[in-house]
Design an enzyme around this catalytic site. Structure first.
Site, PDB file in Angstrom:
ATOM      1  N   VAL A   6       0.770  -1.254  -0.019  1.00 16.75           N
ATOM      2  CA  VAL A   6       0.177  -0.030   0.209  1.00 16.75           C
ATOM      3  C   VAL A   6       0.498   1.560  -0.257  1.00 16.75           C
ATOM      4  CG1 VAL A   6      -1.753   1.064   1.506  1.00 16.75           C
ATOM      5  CG2 VAL A   6      -2.011  -1.092   1.045  1.00 16.75           C
ATOM      6  N   CYS A   7       0.160   2.147  -0.768  1.00 15.91           N
ATOM      7  CA  CYS A   7       0.588   3.580  -1.186  1.00 15.91           C
ATOM      8  C   CYS A   7      -0.286   4.303  -1.010  1.00 15.91           C
ATOM      9  CB  CYS A   7       2.287   3.828  -1.865  1.00 15.91           C
ATOM     10  SG  CYS A   7       1.137   3.672  -3.722  1.00 15.91           S
ATOM     11  N   GLY A   8      -0.104   5.683  -1.256  1.00 13.99           N
ATOM     12  CA  GLY A   8      -0.852   6.867  -1.249  1.00 13.99           C
ATOM     13  C   GLY A   8      -1.548   6.555  -2.821  1.00 13.99           C
ATOM     14  N   SER A  13       5.779   3.679  -4.777  1.00 11.77           N
ATOM     15  CA  SER A  13       6.246   3.181  -4.024  1.00 11.77           C
ATOM     16  C   SER A  13       5.683   1.696  -3.824  1.00 11.77           C
ATOM     17  CB  SER A  13       6.205   4.421  -2.766  1.00 11.77           C
ATOM     18  OG  SER A  13       5.129   4.448  -2.674  1.00 11.77           O
ATOM     19  N   ILE A  39      -3.870   3.675  -0.547  1.00 10.16           N
ATOM     20  CA  ILE A  39      -4.396   3.639   1.084  1.00 10.16           C
ATOM     21  C   ILE A  39      -6.205   3.573   1.163  1.00 10.16           C
ATOM     22  CG2 ILE A  39      -4.787   6.410   1.166  1.00 10.16           C
ATOM     23  CD1 ILE A  39      -3.825   4.454   4.018  1.00 10.16           C
TER      24      ILE A  39
END
Length: 91
Positions: A6-8, A13, A39
């Site tokens: 998980v990333c933004g 990433s 997210i």
């Protein structure tokens, strides 16, 4: 086993986290499906383990049941292994 990286935005990433986790899991002989997510959508996804940064870990804590593995250096296989092994052992 299902793992969520998980990333933004679920693109940059999280893809690096996914590739590092895949390499570590291969070395450990663990078979898993690793998906990437942003997210917001991560909160509604089902997963056995979540891998993310400290920033996003704080946003996910309390909203999901899966163990959260927090990684600082996304490309450090040693750190990924160190953080993933306890989560894998608890499944």
């Amino acid at each position: 086993m299902k793992i969520l990286a998980v990333c933004g935005n679920g693109l940059g990433s999280s893809m690096v986290l996914r590739m590092t986790a895949e390499a570590v899991l291969k070395d450990l002989g663990v078979k898993a499906s690793i998906k990437t997510a942003d997210i917001s959508s991560a909160k509604s996804e089902e997963a056995d383990i979540i891998i993310t940064s400290e920033q996003f870990s704080n946003m996910l804590t309390g909203s999901i049941d899966a163990p959260i593995v927090t990684v600082k250096n996304y490309v450090d296989r040693g750190e990924m292994k160190e953080k993933l092994e306890p989560a894998l052992a608890n499944l």
